[in-house]
Scaffold this active site. Sequence first.
Site, PDB file in Angstrom:
ATOM      1  N   CYS A 109       0.798  -1.226   0.000  1.00  0.00           N
ATOM      2  CA  CYS A 109       0.000   0.000   0.000  1.00  0.00           C
ATOM      3  C   CYS A 109       0.834   1.282   0.000  1.00  0.00           C
ATOM      4  O   CYS A 109       0.280   2.366  -0.134  1.00  0.00           O
ATOM      5  CB  CYS A 109      -0.948  -0.011   1.196  1.00  0.00           C
ATOM      6  SG  CYS A 109      -1.876  -1.547   1.322  1.00  0.00           S
ATOM      7  N   HIS A 240      -3.093   7.527   6.485  1.00  0.00           N
ATOM      8  CA  HIS A 240      -3.269   6.257   5.776  1.00  0.00           C
ATOM      9  C   HIS A 240      -4.671   5.731   6.052  1.00  0.00           C
ATOM     10  O   HIS A 240      -5.370   5.323   5.137  1.00  0.00           O
ATOM     11  CB  HIS A 240      -2.202   5.257   6.226  1.00  0.00           C
ATOM     12  CG  HIS A 240      -2.225   3.967   5.485  1.00  0.00           C
ATOM     13  ND1 HIS A 240      -2.151   3.905   4.102  1.00  0.00           N
ATOM     14  CD2 HIS A 240      -2.320   2.682   5.914  1.00  0.00           C
ATOM     15  CE1 HIS A 240      -2.195   2.645   3.719  1.00  0.00           C
ATOM     16  NE2 HIS A 240      -2.302   1.877   4.788  1.00  0.00           N
ATOM     17  N   HIS A 275      -9.859   1.739  -0.418  1.00  0.00           N
ATOM     18  CA  HIS A 275      -8.405   1.554  -0.385  1.00  0.00           C
ATOM     19  C   HIS A 275      -7.966   1.071  -1.763  1.00  0.00           C
ATOM     20  O   HIS A 275      -8.283  -0.046  -2.185  1.00  0.00           O
ATOM     21  CB  HIS A 275      -8.035   0.531   0.689  1.00  0.00           C
ATOM     22  CG  HIS A 275      -6.565   0.478   0.982  1.00  0.00           C
ATOM     23  ND1 HIS A 275      -5.624   1.121   0.214  1.00  0.00           N
ATOM     24  CD2 HIS A 275      -5.856  -0.137   1.978  1.00  0.00           C
ATOM     25  CE1 HIS A 275      -4.422   0.903   0.704  1.00  0.00           C
ATOM     26  NE2 HIS A 275      -4.546   0.148   1.778  1.00  0.00           N
TER      27      HIS A 275
END
Length: 346
Positions: A109, A240, A275
């Site tokens: 990520c 995040h 995401h």
Amino acid sequence: MPISTDELLGRCQINEEGISRTEALASYAVIQAIADARLSSEQVQDFKTAFISASTVGGMSRTDQLYEDAHLIGPPSQFLASYNVGEHTSNIARRLKIKGASTTFNTACSSSANSIMFGAKLIKSGRANRAIVGGADALAKFTVNGFNSLQILSQEESKPFDEDRVGLNLGEGAAYLILESEELAGDKRVYGEVAGYGNANDAFHPSSISDEAFGVVASISNALQVSGLSPEKIDYINAHGTGTPNNDITEQTGMNKVFAGKVPAFQSTKTYTGHTLGAAGAIEAVFSLLVLNNKELYPSLHCAKPIAEYGLVPVMKYEQRQAVDHVLSNSFGFGGNCSSLIFSKV
């Protein structure tokens, strides 16, 4: 002469057989970035123009077809070549005739945050004077099943920084930025400066970051050190914030340590996009630049009961501010690969 969007689309041949969805998303975003920067063919093809892309899934969005190929079910698939995570980078570089340095980051990520960091380092070191940086990831059954197996996929809207968060929502997308040295930027429209960057790996667990936030603290601290800014100069944090039990409290732990309990305004734009994995760092870099240019903060969605441990509450409503000069953007990947970027107003 700047390359037209139509010409770029023609070169990328997005409808060609065998192109994965990840590559199609990446191609469109690269085209938009080049067109917005008004780059010419000569500039794109200059040996000092780098192309640094990122992806987590890459062509694995076609895993079902590859399974059939491996088991000799039906005719051979057209997607064999696209399965490599870096295939989209190679294809786009070839079609746009990019001759400079080119590579692909796959650090889960934090992938596209690392591509931005690497592009900035290439320019800073003199190895390039322009870099096309970003990343792309497509949604696929392969991804959904993987996150289901980790038991961190929420069946409802994700709730970053909420006490009752249970997991993340997946999304897909792509974003690319054009980085240029100050000499090349000249009087062009400049959205912001990559003022700082930091990367650290706590190597705590294959799919989570350490409870003590070692990597989070290190990446943010390194970014601040590179930028020369003190913590109190940061006006906003694009967190995040995945909405998973481990990530959100660990990120708050890290922020609380670095900012000594005085954490600036923060929230997660993943409440808008889901995401997007390897594309997340670049997409959130775009959000960060929008914050800088528009002097506005966006509300964190679905957070009804903020995590109580540190008393930190994300931005809960749309805000317009007089001054937003420095923005921190965090991206934390599996294996503890933590990256932080600082964007500053020029």
